[in-house]
Write a protein that holds these residues in place. Structure first.
Motif, mmCIF file in Angstrom:
data_model
loop_
_atom_site.group_PDB
_atom_site.id
_atom_site.type_symbol
_atom_site.label_atom_id
_atom_site.label_comp_id
_atom_site.label_asym_id
_atom_site.label_seq_id
_atom_site.Cartn_x
_atom_site.Cartn_y
_atom_site.Cartn_z
ATOM 1 N N LYS A 14 0.836 -1.211 0.000
ATOM 2 C CA LYS A 14 0.000 0.000 0.000
ATOM 3 C C LYS A 14 0.867 1.256 0.000
ATOM 4 N N ASN A 15 2.027 1.150 0.675
ATOM 5 C CA ASN A 15 2.948 2.289 0.767
ATOM 6 C C ASN A 15 4.070 2.228 -0.273
ATOM 7 N N HIS A 16 3.877 1.396 -1.300
ATOM 8 C CA HIS A 16 4.838 1.255 -2.410
ATOM 9 C C HIS A 16 6.231 0.821 -1.941
ATOM 10 N N PHE A 17 6.279 -0.068 -0.998
ATOM 11 C CA PHE A 17 7.532 -0.673 -0.516
ATOM 12 C C PHE A 17 8.650 0.354 -0.295
ATOM 13 N N PRO A 18 8.489 1.278 0.662
ATOM 14 C CA PRO A 18 9.523 2.288 0.908
ATOM 15 C C PRO A 18 10.844 1.628 1.323
ATOM 16 N N ILE A 19 11.896 1.955 0.606
ATOM 17 C CA ILE A 19 13.176 1.257 0.757
ATOM 18 C C ILE A 19 13.744 1.344 2.178
ATOM 19 N N GLU A 20 13.618 2.522 2.803
ATOM 20 C CA GLU A 20 14.184 2.663 4.148
ATOM 21 C C GLU A 20 13.448 1.741 5.134
ATOM 22 N N THR A 21 12.137 1.629 4.981
ATOM 23 C CA THR A 21 11.328 0.740 5.832
ATOM 24 C C THR A 21 11.731 -0.726 5.612
ATOM 25 N N LEU A 22 11.921 -1.088 4.355
ATOM 26 C CA LEU A 22 12.342 -2.469 4.054
ATOM 27 C C LEU A 22 13.692 -2.765 4.715
ATOM 28 N N ARG A 23 14.586 -1.778 4.672
ATOM 29 C CA ARG A 23 15.909 -1.960 5.293
ATOM 30 C C ARG A 23 15.785 -2.181 6.799
ATOM 31 N N GLN A 24 14.953 -1.353 7.425
ATOM 32 C CA GLN A 24 14.737 -1.483 8.870
ATOM 33 C C GLN A 24 14.196 -2.875 9.216
ATOM 34 N N ILE A 25 13.191 -3.303 8.445
ATOM 35 C CA ILE A 25 12.573 -4.616 8.701
ATOM 36 C C ILE A 25 13.596 -5.734 8.500
ATOM 37 N N SER A 26 14.377 -5.622 7.431
ATOM 38 C CA SER A 26 15.356 -6.686 7.159
ATOM 39 C C SER A 26 16.411 -6.735 8.264
ATOM 40 N N SER A 27 16.691 -5.583 8.880
ATOM 41 C CA SER A 27 17.680 -5.630 9.973
ATOM 42 C C SER A 27 17.051 -6.236 11.240
ATOM 43 N N ILE A 28 15.768 -5.984 11.480
ATOM 44 C CA ILE A 28 15.086 -6.639 12.619
ATOM 45 C C ILE A 28 15.086 -8.154 12.414
ATOM 46 N N LEU A 29 14.828 -8.577 11.176
ATOM 47 C CA LEU A 29 14.699 -10.010 10.898
ATOM 48 C C LEU A 29 16.018 -10.659 10.463
ATOM 49 N N ASN A 30 17.054 -9.838 10.389
ATOM 50 C CA ASN A 30 18.378 -10.395 10.110
ATOM 51 C C ASN A 30 18.550 -11.024 8.739
ATOM 52 N N PHE A 31 18.127 -10.341 7.694
ATOM 53 C CA PHE A 31 18.437 -10.846 6.353
ATOM 54 C C PHE A 31 18.819 -9.679 5.442
ATOM 55 N N THR A 32 19.424 -10.005 4.313
ATOM 56 C CA THR A 32 19.744 -8.982 3.317
ATOM 57 C C THR A 32 18.894 -9.259 2.082
ATOM 58 N N PHE A 33 18.693 -8.233 1.272
ATOM 59 C CA PHE A 33 17.873 -8.414 0.061
ATOM 60 C C PHE A 33 18.394 -7.484 -1.034
ATOM 61 N N ASP A 34 18.112 -7.860 -2.291
ATOM 62 C CA ASP A 34 18.586 -6.992 -3.377
ATOM 63 C C ASP A 34 17.462 -6.445 -4.255
ATOM 64 N N SER A 35 16.222 -6.788 -3.921
ATOM 65 C CA SER A 35 15.088 -6.234 -4.673
ATOM 66 C C SER A 35 13.827 -6.423 -3.823
#
Ligand SMILES: [Zn+2]
Length: 331
Positions: A136-157
């Motif tokens: 709904k929020n068009h996958f905001p990159i900074e939010t995705l980064r925060q979530i990935s750091s909480i869940l301990n993974f890296t992503f490239d897209s």
């Protein structure tokens, strides 16, 4: 579907269906609904009421409806079908129950007691809710980064992010709550307003109307991520919960996610717990190590033609016999 199944599906003709009636079939679904739902939409697709009713016409037209009590009484049957539904979603009550009642077809519903009455939900469902929110929020990159750091993974897209968040480990499920907090998503409110899962009184009403229930573990963990003892406890507790709360005498159970890595020892111990237990897997038309293990296949994909899908499962069975993988091996 795997590569072989896809090839078989392409060559499967509906007209073959009449040739494949010498065994009983056990299709499974989760829900049937005419619109999408946040807690499911990023996990799998499902059929609408019209598509489900069409499935029933095909099944009734080609097979006899098996009653779950025939299974309990170990009645041999061929050319029958028995419908099963996993996860105890509320649609089994509001959508599926009325349709089946009207057609006089019984079914077995596998539930996770922890989610009954909507106090908590399945972590995978929470993840789908999170992805719906991010979309709904068009996958905001900074939010995705925060979530990935909480869940301990890296992503490239974004696609990679979705894949990684959906496949986080059961042991990390508490961190999903952290993500919900971070996003200000009120999951308790969601559970109370959407009521994604069935309630105790709805289960009672369905039982009174001649429908059957089985355990599906307490909390829907991927069992292979638990120890042997934990697996056994999750399974037996869910069966016992149904007996204690509803006074049922029979024992049905279906494995969450997959039965592929379930050990021989665990199955033996489950049959020691109740020699009349019937357990359900999802490995297709295969023969398991014990007659009390019933293998099912999914008819949930709304993009597949149901008759061709049943033919495909039968062709795949012949293929498995040919290459020696029809009999399931367990260690
Ligand atoms: Zn399940």
């Amino acid at each position: 579907m795997g590569i072989v199944k896809n090839i078989l599906y392409k060559s499967a003709s509906k007209s073959f269906l009449s040739a494949f009636k010498n065994q009983s079939i056990f299709p499974y679904y989760h829900l049937v609904k005419d619109k999408s739902v946040a807690h499911i939409e990023h996990l799998y697709e499902f059929k609408n009421t019209q598509q489900f009713s069409h499935d029933l016409e095909i099944l009734v037209g080609n097979y006899k409806a098996m009653h779950p009590k025939d299974l309990i009484e170990n009645q041999k049957s061929i050319n029958t079908f028995l419908l099963t539904f996993d996860d105890g979603l509320e649609e089994i009550y509001s959508v599926i129950f009325p349709i089946l009642k009207q057609k006089n077809i019984s079914a077995v519903f596998f539930i996770n007691p922890n989610f009954v009455d909507n106090t908590v939900g399945l972590y995978k469902h929470y993840i789908s809710i999170i992805i719906t929110h991010l979309k709904k929020n068009h996958f905001p990159i900074e939010t995705l980064r925060q979530i990935s750091s909480i869940l301990n993974f890296t992503f490239d897209s974004t696609a990679d992010f979705k894949k990684k968040i959906i496949s986080i480990k059961y042991a990390d499920r508490e961190k999903v709550n952290e993500v919900l907090d971070y996003l200000n998503l009120d999951i308790e409110m969601y559970l109370q307003t959407e009521k994604p899962y069935i309630s105790k009184s709805q289960i009672q009403e369905m039982m009174d109307a001649g429908f059957y229930f089985g355990g599906h573990t307490m909390d829907h963990p991927p069992l292979h991520q638990l120890s042997h003892e934990e697996q056994k406890k999750e399974i037996i507790d869910s069966i016992q919960w149904l007996k204690q709360n509803f006074g049922i005498k029979y024992s049905f159970f279906a494995f969450p996610f997959s039965d592929k890595l379930i050990s021989k020892k665990l199955l033996q111990e489950l049959f020691e717990f109740d020699k009349d237990l019937k357990v359900f897997g999802n490995s297709g038309l295969k023969k398991d190590i014990d007659q009390r293990i019933i293998q099912r296949f999914s008819l949930e994909n709304p993009h597949k033609d149901t008759e061709r899908q049943i033919v495909t499962e039968n062709l795949y069975k012949s293929f498995n016999k040919l290459i020696g993988t029809y009999n399931i091996k367990r260690t």
